[in-house]
Design a protein around this motif. Structure first.
Motif, PDB file in Angstrom:
ATOM      1  N   PHE A 121      31.730  54.157  32.183  1.00  0.00           N
ATOM      2  CA  PHE A 121      31.791  54.293  33.647  1.00  0.00           C
ATOM      3  C   PHE A 121      30.396  54.504  34.234  1.00  0.00           C
ATOM      4  O   PHE A 121      29.969  53.834  35.182  1.00  0.00           O
ATOM      5  CB  PHE A 121      32.731  55.462  33.980  1.00  0.00           C
ATOM      6  CG  PHE A 121      32.519  56.101  35.324  1.00  0.00           C
ATOM      7  CD1 PHE A 121      32.845  55.418  36.494  1.00  0.00           C
ATOM      8  CD2 PHE A 121      32.001  57.387  35.423  1.00  0.00           C
ATOM      9  CE1 PHE A 121      32.647  56.005  37.733  1.00  0.00           C
ATOM     10  CE2 PHE A 121      31.796  57.979  36.652  1.00  0.00           C
ATOM     11  CZ  PHE A 121      32.119  57.294  37.815  1.00  0.00           C
ATOM     12  N   PHE A 134      40.010  50.009  27.068  1.00  0.00           N
ATOM     13  CA  PHE A 134      40.054  49.561  28.460  1.00  0.00           C
ATOM     14  C   PHE A 134      38.877  48.647  28.741  1.00  0.00           C
ATOM     15  O   PHE A 134      37.806  48.822  28.156  1.00  0.00           O
ATOM     16  CB  PHE A 134      39.966  50.770  29.400  1.00  0.00           C
ATOM     17  CG  PHE A 134      40.978  51.816  29.051  1.00  0.00           C
ATOM     18  CD1 PHE A 134      42.262  51.751  29.566  1.00  0.00           C
ATOM     19  CD2 PHE A 134      40.671  52.826  28.150  1.00  0.00           C
ATOM     20  CE1 PHE A 134      43.221  52.669  29.195  1.00  0.00           C
ATOM     21  CE2 PHE A 134      41.624  53.755  27.776  1.00  0.00           C
ATOM     22  CZ  PHE A 134      42.908  53.683  28.301  1.00  0.00           C
ATOM     23  N   LEU A 135      39.083  47.731  29.670  1.00  0.00           N
ATOM     24  CA  LEU A 135      37.938  47.007  30.210  1.00  0.00           C
ATOM     25  C   LEU A 135      37.595  47.675  31.533  1.00  0.00           C
ATOM     26  O   LEU A 135      38.435  47.755  32.438  1.00  0.00           O
ATOM     27  CB  LEU A 135      38.263  45.525  30.427  1.00  0.00           C
ATOM     28  CG  LEU A 135      37.171  44.740  31.173  1.00  0.00           C
ATOM     29  CD1 LEU A 135      35.839  44.785  30.441  1.00  0.00           C
ATOM     30  CD2 LEU A 135      37.596  43.288  31.383  1.00  0.00           C
ATOM     31  N   LEU A 136      36.373  48.202  31.614  1.00  0.00           N
ATOM     32  CA  LEU A 136      35.876  48.763  32.866  1.00  0.00           C
ATOM     33  C   LEU A 136      34.913  47.746  33.476  1.00  0.00           C
ATOM     34  O   LEU A 136      34.111  47.142  32.749  1.00  0.00           O
ATOM     35  CB  LEU A 136      35.130  50.080  32.627  1.00  0.00           C
ATOM     36  CG  LEU A 136      35.987  51.304  32.281  1.00  0.00           C
ATOM     37  CD1 LEU A 136      36.277  51.364  30.796  1.00  0.00           C
ATOM     38  CD2 LEU A 136      35.291  52.586  32.709  1.00  0.00           C
ATOM     39  N   GLU A 137      34.992  47.576  34.784  1.00  0.00           N
ATOM     40  CA  GLU A 137      34.111  46.609  35.470  1.00  0.00           C
ATOM     41  C   GLU A 137      33.654  47.200  36.787  1.00  0.00           C
ATOM     42  O   GLU A 137      34.353  48.026  37.380  1.00  0.00           O
ATOM     43  CB  GLU A 137      34.875  45.323  35.825  1.00  0.00           C
ATOM     44  CG  GLU A 137      35.326  44.486  34.677  1.00  0.00           C
ATOM     45  CD  GLU A 137      36.080  43.256  35.163  1.00  0.00           C
ATOM     46  OE1 GLU A 137      35.434  42.318  35.641  1.00  0.00           O
ATOM     47  OE2 GLU A 137      37.320  43.246  35.074  1.00  0.00           O
ATOM     48  N   SER A 138      32.514  46.725  37.267  1.00  0.00           N
ATOM     49  CA  SER A 138      32.156  47.076  38.631  1.00  0.00           C
ATOM     50  C   SER A 138      33.188  46.405  39.538  1.00  0.00           C
ATOM     51  O   SER A 138      33.727  45.347  39.193  1.00  0.00           O
ATOM     52  CB  SER A 138      30.749  46.584  38.969  1.00  0.00           C
ATOM     53  OG  SER A 138      30.744  45.187  39.096  1.00  0.00           O
ATOM     54  N   ARG A 197      31.224  51.119  42.554  1.00  0.00           N
ATOM     55  CA  ARG A 197      32.575  51.569  42.199  1.00  0.00           C
ATOM     56  C   ARG A 197      32.992  50.888  40.892  1.00  0.00           C
ATOM     57  O   ARG A 197      32.603  49.761  40.612  1.00  0.00           O
ATOM     58  CB  ARG A 197      33.556  51.229  43.323  1.00  0.00           C
ATOM     59  CG  ARG A 197      33.304  52.072  44.564  1.00  0.00           C
ATOM     60  CD  ARG A 197      34.211  51.650  45.688  1.00  0.00           C
ATOM     61  NE  ARG A 197      35.583  52.089  45.490  1.00  0.00           N
ATOM     62  CZ  ARG A 197      36.591  51.765  46.313  1.00  0.00           C
ATOM     63  NH1 ARG A 197      36.355  50.998  47.368  1.00  0.00           N
ATOM     64  NH2 ARG A 197      37.806  52.200  46.082  1.00  0.00           N
ATOM     65  N   VAL A 217      36.215  50.007  38.168  1.00  0.00           N
ATOM     66  CA  VAL A 217      37.673  49.912  38.024  1.00  0.00           C
ATOM     67  C   VAL A 217      38.062  49.500  36.596  1.00  0.00           C
ATOM     68  O   VAL A 217      37.251  48.955  35.858  1.00  0.00           O
ATOM     69  CB  VAL A 217      38.263  48.883  39.032  1.00  0.00           C
ATOM     70  CG1 VAL A 217      38.147  49.411  40.452  1.00  0.00           C
ATOM     71  CG2 VAL A 217      37.579  47.524  38.904  1.00  0.00           C
ATOM     72  N   SER A 255      41.754  46.000  32.259  1.00  0.00           N
ATOM     73  CA  SER A 255      42.592  45.627  31.107  1.00  0.00           C
ATOM     74  C   SER A 255      42.914  46.874  30.315  1.00  0.00           C
ATOM     75  O   SER A 255      42.075  47.782  30.220  1.00  0.00           O
ATOM     76  CB  SER A 255      41.862  44.674  30.153  1.00  0.00           C
ATOM     77  OG  SER A 255      41.698  43.431  30.717  1.00  0.00           O
TER      78      SER A 255
END
Lengths: 123, 357, 47
Positions: free
Chosen positions: B122, B186-190, C4, C6, C9
């Protein structure tokens, strides 16, 4: 113990492929994409399955090409010179290998079985 | 018990699976699940980060050499046996399978490890070092060595009776934890990255906090002073006040020490606001270093479905001022605080928000 | 830069299931898997 069958079983386990896909003429590296760590595991597994000493350099035909260069430099008979270093191979097989060098790594399943049989006889 | 390697192999062959210990197998299986669901192309995957929480391999009966009369018997052990014990073997396998090549870390902070892995991912994305990262963990402590470890530490539930009634976090009669196994990634992305590819969004990560007690090698600081610091740091980063947290996913191990510390900590931070408190370990067991990741997967699911499961077997709460969820409710929490504390005084806290389009 | 972040998956291999759909279903049906381990007969969570 059927050496070829056991060798195929071990290869199937290590390389995570079906035994039916492995034949005596299958190339380890060209066909089955064996990597250096797979060969390491193979040596350990063959040693434990057949209770024989495995010389990695011999069984995996390491230094085949440097030996060939040596033979050329010494103007020695290439097949005979190589057989001194890889005594478990037959003359026919060695001739075949020399014809096949352009195609990439030459090691085949039958060579492993040949090595095991030779080790069992000579120990 | 299911074999994680079989689960993973169901989506293709992988010869290096032989080097994964059971926990690493759960990590790789769940990571590949997240990669598959993401649908990311090869080029994008090369840019992804990878953050893996791991624990030790305690399979002393299955994977150690026998030593008798000064001799070591190694028959059956792989040439690269060492890989079953290196902490980063899971990361190495996942990277190879998925083609991930970005910034990465393997985190070994005991039971707070996988939540911390998500927190680190994160932070890397928030601050722009990465646009996307996979994070999570896998673990199993069901081997002889795993059972031995917690039994000797007096942390394990040792009672008789119905196994389903054994695990009672936050109950006055709680008698320790029940070990479990599993994994989650998990895949976290902006947000921009996710929106530009029209990805489905499960939830938002808003804040992370982390600290170390420096108090005792296993027991938490009974005042929970440093655990509180981690939670307040997560709140601050999320820009939220304590009364803006709707629900807490407690660490809730069911050990006398953890639950007493955690209950008074919750009371101290949230006071009269009294957010709902759930304890997912009562449903799945304690998955050690992977507990945070698996609990996060369940909590994201609960947020989406407006559902808060009761703490199983909680009859007499150990703290009267806490709003423990004792009956399953269709409450609609919008914000949730995830808490995990580990041996060594490791504390991690993560704030997540329900995603509303 | 402050962006931000999120979650897009979820891969999960858990006692409550392998997908968010299975997890919510098993939660609602109270399907839990605690049993006595062959190791020392302690209670373990498995699936």
């Amino acid at each position: 113990m059927d050496i070829l069958k056991k060798t195929k079983e071990i290869l199937a386990e290590i390389l995570d492929i079906d035994e039916e896909e492995i034949a005596p003429e299958t190339y380890l590296i060209r066909d089955m994409n064996a990597e250096s760590i797979d060969l390491l595991e193979l040596a350990v597994a063959l040693n434990s399955a057949f209770n024989i000493k495995i010389n990695d350099d011999e069984i995996f035909l390491r230094n085949l090409r440097p030996y060939l260069t040596e033979a050329k430099e010494k103007q020695a008979d290439e097949v005979a010179y190589l057989l001194e270093n890889f005594p478990f191979l037959t003359k026919d097989r060695m001739t075949q290998i020399l014809d096949d060098l352009q195609g990439g790594p030459v090691l085949k399943v039958k060579d492993l079985a040949g090595y095991v049989a030779w080790r069992e006889e000579t120990s | 018990m299911r074999d994680p390697l079989l689960i993973m192999r169901s989506s293709g062959r992988f010869k290096d699976a032989r080097y994964l210990n059971r926990g690493a197998g759960f990590a790789a299986a769940s990571a590949m699940g997240a990669v598959k669901e993401s649908g990311l192309d090869k080029e994008t995957l090369t840019q992804a980060g990878l953050f893996v929480g791991t624990g030790p391999n305690l399979n002393i009966s299955g994977e150690f050499a026998r030593i008798r009369d000064g001799k070591m018997y190694e028959t059956g052990l792989a040439a690269l046996w060492i890989l079953k014990f290196l902490p980063n073997t899971a990361a190495s396998a996942i990277a190879r399978l998925a083609g991930i090549h970005g910034e990465n870390a393997t985190i070994g902070t005991a039971c707070s490890a996988s939540l911390q892995a998500v927190g680190e991912a994160f932070r890397k994305i928030k601050t722009g070092y990465l646009d996307l990262a996979f994070a999570g963990g896998g673990d199993s402590r069901l081997s002889h060595g795993g059972i031995l470890a917690y039994k000797k530490a007096r942390a394990l539930f040792m009672g008789d009776g119905d196994p389903e009634k054994a695990y009672a976090p936050f109950d006055k009669q709680r008698q320790g934890f029940v070990p479990g196994e599993g994994g989650a990634f998990f895949l976290l992305e902006s947000l921009e990255h996710a929106q530009s590819r029209k990805a489905k969004i499960y939830g938002e990560v808003c804040g992370f906090g982390n600290s170390i007690d420096g108090y005792n090698m296993t027991a938490p600081d009974p005042d929970g002073k440093w655990g509180e610091k981690a939670i307040r740091a997560a709140l601050k980063e999320a820009g939220l006040l304590p009364d803006q947290i709707d629900a807490i996913s407690a660490h809730g191990t069911g050990t006398p020490l953890n639950d007493a510390m955690e209950a008074s900590l919750i009371d101290r931070i949230y006071g009269e606001h009294k957010p709902w408190v759930i304890a997912m370990k009562s449903w799945i067991g304690h998955i050690a270093s992977a507990c945070g990741a698996v609990e996060l997967a369940i909590c994201l699911t609960c947020l989406k479905n407006n559902y808060l499961p009761a703490i199983r077997n909680l009859k007499e709460p150990c703290h009267e001022k806490i709003n423990f969820v004792q009956t399953t409710t269709d409450a609609c929490p919008g914000t949730m605080m995830m808490e995990n504390f580990g041996f060594g005084g490791q504390n991690s806290a993560l704030v997540i928000k329900k995603w509303i389009k | 830069m402050q962006r931000r972040v999120v979650i897009t998956s979820i891969g999960v291999v858990s006692p409550l299931g392998f997908t968010p759909e299975q997890i919510i279903d098993n939660l609602k049906k109270e399907n839990v898997c605690f049993e006595r381990s062959p190791v020392d007969h302690e209670v373990i969570g498995t699936f």
